[in-house]
Write a protein that holds these residues in place. Structure first.
Motif, PDB file in Angstrom:
ATOM      1  N   VAL A  78       0.849  -1.185   0.000  1.00 52.76           N
ATOM      2  CA  VAL A  78       0.000   0.000   0.000  1.00 52.76           C
ATOM      3  C   VAL A  78       0.888   1.240   0.000  1.00 52.76           C
ATOM      4  O   VAL A  78       1.797   1.354   0.817  1.00 52.76           O
ATOM      5  CB  VAL A  78      -0.918   0.044   1.238  1.00 52.76           C
ATOM      6  N   ALA A  79       0.638   2.144  -0.927  1.00 56.91           N
ATOM      7  CA  ALA A  79       1.390   3.395  -0.940  1.00 56.91           C
ATOM      8  C   ALA A  79       0.408   4.548  -0.990  1.00 56.91           C
ATOM      9  O   ALA A  79      -0.563   4.505  -1.754  1.00 56.91           O
ATOM     10  CB  ALA A  79       2.331   3.455  -2.132  1.00 56.91           C
ATOM     11  N   GLU A  84       0.304  16.841   1.164  1.00 55.41           N
ATOM     12  CA  GLU A  84       1.587  17.321   1.678  1.00 55.41           C
ATOM     13  C   GLU A  84       2.550  16.156   1.539  1.00 55.41           C
ATOM     14  O   GLU A  84       2.360  15.118   2.140  1.00 55.41           O
ATOM     15  CB  GLU A  84       1.457  17.697   3.159  1.00 55.41           C
ATOM     16  N   PHE A  85       3.591  16.347   0.765  1.00 55.40           N
ATOM     17  CA  PHE A  85       4.457  15.206   0.486  1.00 55.40           C
ATOM     18  C   PHE A  85       5.253  14.816   1.712  1.00 55.40           C
ATOM     19  O   PHE A  85       5.526  15.610   2.589  1.00 55.40           O
ATOM     20  CB  PHE A  85       5.408  15.538  -0.656  1.00 55.40           C
ATOM     21  N   SER A  86       5.653  13.561   1.716  1.00 56.30           N
ATOM     22  CA  SER A  86       6.421  13.061   2.847  1.00 56.30           C
ATOM     23  C   SER A  86       7.877  12.886   2.449  1.00 56.30           C
ATOM     24  O   SER A  86       8.541  11.998   2.922  1.00 56.30           O
ATOM     25  CB  SER A  86       5.835  11.727   3.313  1.00 56.30           C
ATOM     26  N   ASN A  96      15.542   9.827  -1.703  1.00 52.30           N
ATOM     27  CA  ASN A  96      14.170   9.754  -1.235  1.00 52.30           C
ATOM     28  C   ASN A  96      13.472   8.504  -1.721  1.00 52.30           C
ATOM     29  O   ASN A  96      12.720   7.866  -0.987  1.00 52.30           O
ATOM     30  CB  ASN A  96      13.389  10.990  -1.690  1.00 52.30           C
ATOM     31  N   ILE A  97      13.724   8.160  -2.973  1.00 59.77           N
ATOM     32  CA  ILE A  97      13.056   6.986  -3.540  1.00 59.77           C
ATOM     33  C   ILE A  97      13.472   5.729  -2.783  1.00 59.77           C
ATOM     34  O   ILE A  97      12.665   4.834  -2.549  1.00 59.77           O
ATOM     35  CB  ILE A  97      13.364   6.883  -5.055  1.00 59.77           C
ATOM     36  N   GLU A 147       7.506  11.039  -5.512  1.00 57.68           N
ATOM     37  CA  GLU A 147       6.720  10.315  -4.504  1.00 57.68           C
ATOM     38  C   GLU A 147       6.114   9.043  -5.113  1.00 57.68           C
ATOM     39  O   GLU A 147       6.125   7.977  -4.508  1.00 57.68           O
ATOM     40  CB  GLU A 147       5.628  11.229  -3.970  1.00 57.68           C
ATOM     41  N   ILE A 148       5.590   9.179  -6.326  1.00 61.93           N
ATOM     42  CA  ILE A 148       5.016   8.009  -6.993  1.00 61.93           C
ATOM     43  C   ILE A 148       6.115   6.992  -7.298  1.00 61.93           C
ATOM     44  O   ILE A 148       5.941   5.781  -7.118  1.00 61.93           O
ATOM     45  CB  ILE A 148       4.286   8.430  -8.291  1.00 61.93           C
TER      46      ILE A 148
END
Lengths: 493, 316
Positions: A78-79, A84-86, A96-97, A147-148
């Motif tokens: 689950v993502a 607001e980005f984390s 980050n990835i 983020e994706i």
């Protein structure tokens, strides 16, 4: 792919989710809509493991999803892409990835390997950003792609987009839609949450409507229209009892013209008359709270004018506002309202202490008498006024905060979500108090996300959207549908 | 909610510090004959009154969720400037002493005010602002005195620190602090700001003004301690007050104030200073060497903070 059965979550005073069933197929974009407080975010938090449900099952690809643990939820596939980005702004896109599952060799980070892998994932999304670039240097749209990409790198099978469009430009939005369609084609299950109904018609395959924590309807998007969706979202019974409004309107007390406090809100124009209750409606993020704060001295306006009884409201802070007769009751009772370590009496009198001074010292008798009187006037139920305020129920805390403001001679009272998180009985009492105060000549501005409450209490309703006042509905003409229409940009857009 | 917690722990958490003081007194008076004599107890008071006065000011600061690391250096600044004024030959001796004391307190209060300005106007964290003041004030003092002690002061000056005078001054400071904190608008605002600065601001409290006053008070009381210290040594010693900030913070924390602000009392601080003072004194009487004393004081600090955690949890 995702199957939710009988999901319930009770918060103090609110049933956030009431036996909700919900399914998302692989290769489907499933929109989730509902008013503020309908239960969408609770559902998302449960999927992400941030909140544990009281009952119910969640299964992903036929296996029960471990609940209540963000790490386990992520591991299960689950993502969640929040508004607001984390992301860690100081780290690079690649870092980050791979945050939390860095690739190492002999205990050292393999920067090259991770950058190459990150570039591959980003390219799959049609994004040619440099994986070595620090995230804070990237645009909002690209950050969302990062983020994706992180979700894909974690082999997510279910992607949840929680209000992803709010901060995007049109171009970034169509890029995002492109990406989501691509992910759908790759067989991922996607939940898309948005207040903008037009996006749902453009993107989603099916739509589910939540209302007051309950599952209202699920339907293929091509079989419903906008009007139907809005009916599902707002067509609830009026659960609360609203005392009759005498109906009023003396002279104009508050006159707001082109007021802005950038970047929070851009243009507000409206009036409030003496003895009138005016509602301020709009979606979360429309700028209502910032407008309330600006009028109450909490933030400084950057443009426009606001006049109170023909005098400009130029406040250096809330102290000036209170001196001029403007009180602001916060929506964040626990975080910015109560002084939790102090007693009920102290909390009620804290804004009016100089009035109890005698030869430089506080006359405790007078102060306590004032607190006691306020408690009975505002029906604050407490064993004694010396109880710490945090031991009171939310409703009694709220009445105490109202009492705090009303110890000052006010002309304008701004109430921000005055009944949020308080029980039905306390709500009715707050409504009665509001009516009584308005009948006494006070101008009242009520910010609320609960449409029935606005319809039941207000003489007029001003609607805000994306930092602007976009319309005004008098009591007779206001309906939930028309408010939602204005708030979501239906007819005016 | 908290009914499950053992009663003993709750009582200990509530009155733990007073209980600790009593146990300390009993144990030491049993182990050491001269401990509970009037003479020795007067000694203890003379050993703690400077730190206690500084800690009173520190209580104001910590109640607002701040910290003041500069008080040790301000002690020296006050002591040295006081001594410098007293050393000038003008007027009668009482006049010289009064002028000296006022100068000392004013210099330190000004230092505290600068702390407050840096914190409210430049918006630096109190830790950083007062750390800077700590080294700057110390540097100025060492520079101005060329790190030499100002001595040769008239005999009458030392009278300030003799007999019961310093103890009386200390009590006046604590009673005054209690009045200000509990019975004035400003004092209640201190508690409100420390509990939740944003909520206090929305209540109409001018948070910046409260902070300015709080740091000025902390500076002024450090100055008073510095002046009394100069009288005790009958000289202005540029290295006075070194590490006094840590002793003062220890007294406040042992006294039950929360470093997160909003909770604590001035009497707790006095008891905290007594606990540490009696401990140092008693251990000396038992011939425990200096280094071991430090270890014991550190352990007491940890235990006090641990008890405070219980109390904080019981309240939430």
């Amino acid at each position: 792919m995702l199957r939710i059965r009988g999901l319930s979550k009770q918060y103090p005073g609110v049933l956030a989710l009431d036996r909700v069933d919900f399914e998302v197929a692989a290769g489907e974009v499933h929109a989730l809509v509902g008013e503020n407080g309908a239960g969408k975010s609770t559902l998302v938090k449960i999927l992400g493991g941030a909140v544990e449900p009281d009952s119910g099952d969640v299964a992903l690809a036929g296996r029960r999803l471990p609940l209540g643990s963000p790490v386990a939820a992520r591991r299960a596939g689950v993502a969640i892409i929040y508004q607001e980005f984390s992301l860690a702004p100081e780290l690079s896109a690649a870092e980050n990835i791979f945050l939390g599952r860095e690739q190492t060799r002999f205990g050292l980070l393999c920067g090259r390997t991770m950058r190459d892998a990150a570039r591959a994932v980003l390219e799959r999304l049609g994004c040619n950003a440099d994986p070595a670039a620090r995230v804070e240097s990237l645009s909002v749209g690209v950050r969302q792609q990062v983020e994706i990409a992180r979700a894909l790198a974690f082999d997510a099978r279910l992607l949840v987009f929680d209000e992803p469009s709010a901060t995007l430009t049109d171009q970034e939005l169509s890029r995002l839609f492109e990406t989501i369609r691509q992910l759908r084609a790759a067989g991922l299950a996607i939940i898309y949450i948005s207040h903008r109904l037009e996006e749902i018609f453009a993107l989603a395959d099916r739509v589910t409507v939540l209302r007051d924590g309950r599952h209202m309807a699920t339907a293929p998007v091509r079989e419903v229209d906008r009007a139907q969706l809005i009916r599902w979202m707002v067509g609830r019974d009026l659960a609360e009892e609203f005392p009759p409004r005498a109906g009023a309107g003396g002279d104009v007390a508050l006159e707001v013209r082109g007021l802005a406090a950038r970047p929070y809100f851009h243009e507000a124009t409206f009036d409030v008359r003496r003895g009138e209750i005016v509602g301020l409606a709009g979606l979360v993020g429309a700028g209502r709270t910032s407008l309330g704060l600006a009028l109450g001295g909490g933030i400084r306006p950057t443009e426009g004018t606001a006049m109170l009884d023909d005098r400009p409201m130029d406040f250096g802070g809330p102290w000036d506002a209170l001196d001029a007769g403007v009180g602001y009751l916060t929506e964040d009772r626990k975080g910015r309202g109560i002084l939790e370590f102090l007693s009920v009496a102290e909390n009620i009198t804290i804004s009016n202490l100089p009035a109890y001074r005698l030869f430089g010292l506080l006359a405790e008798g007078r102060r306590r008498a004032a607190a006691q009187e306020s408690c009975s006037r505002f029906r604050v139920k407490t064993p004694t006024i010396d109880r710490p305020i945090r031991t009171l129920s939310g409703g009694n805390q709220q009445k105490a905060l109202l009492a705090r403001l009303m110890l000052r001679p006010l002309k304008l009272l701004i109430l921000d979500e005055p009944t949020r998180g308080i029980d039905v009985g306390a709500k009715a009492e707050v409504y009665r108090l509001m009516n009584a105060l308005a009948a006494g000549g006070l101008a009242v501005l009520m910010i609320s996300s609960e449409l029935p409450e606005l319809l039941g209490m207000c003489d007029r309703i001003v609607v805000m959207r994306e930092g602007r006042t976009v319309g005004e509905l008098p009591r007779g003409a206001a309906t939930q549908e028309r408010i939602m229409d204005l708030a979501t940009g239906g007819s005016a857009a | 909610m908290n009914a499950r917690r053992p009663n003993v722990l709750r009582i200990l958490a509530r009155y733990g510090i007073v209980v600790a003081l009593l146990i300390e007194l009993i144990v030491f008076s049993w182990a050491s004959e001269p401990f509970l004599t009037l003479e020795n107890q007067a000694n203890v008071m003379r050993q703690i009154f400077e730190i206690a006065i500084i800690a009173a000011g520190m209580t104001f600061v910590i109640l607002t969720a701040g910290i003041d690391l500069s008080v040790g250096s301000l002690v020296a600044a006050a002591g040295v400037s006081c001594a410098a004024v007293v050393a000038i030959d003008f007027g009668t001796l009482p006049l010289r002493i009064a002028a000296g004391c006022m100068t000392g307190v004013a210099v330190a209060a000004a230092g505290g005010l600068v702390n407050g300005l840096v914190i409210t106007v430049m918006r630096l964290p109190p830790f950083v602002a007062t750390l800077a003041m700590m080294t700057i004030a110390r540097g100025v003092v060492l520079h101005a005195t060329e790190s030499r002690t100002i001595s040769g002061l008239p005999e009458g000056f030392a009278a300030l620190s003799e007999g019961a005078t310093p103890i009386a001054i200390m009590l006046v400071v604590f009673i005054g602090s209690w009045l200000v904190l509990m019975r004035t608008v400003f004092g209640r605002h201190v508690y409100a700001v420390g509990g939740n600065a944003e909520a206090a601001r929305l209540c109409g409290i001018r948070v910046s003004r409260v902070l300015l006053k709080v740091y000025a008070i902390s500076g002024a009381l450090a100055g008073l301690a510095g002046v009394l210290g100069a009288a005790r040594l009958n000289s202005g010693y540029p290295r006075a007050g070194e590490l006094a900030e840590l002793d003062a913070i220890a007294a406040v924390v042992v006294g039950g104030a929360s470093l997160a602000g909003g909770r604590g009392s001035i009497w707790g601080t006095l008891v905290g200073a007594l606990v540490i003072g009696e401990l140092n004194n008693g251990l000396s009487l038992l011939h425990v060497e200096h280094f071991s004393k430090k270890i014991v004081v550190g352990v007491v600090l940890v235990l006090a903070a641990f008890l405070d955690r219980f109390r904080a949890e019981g309240k939430s």
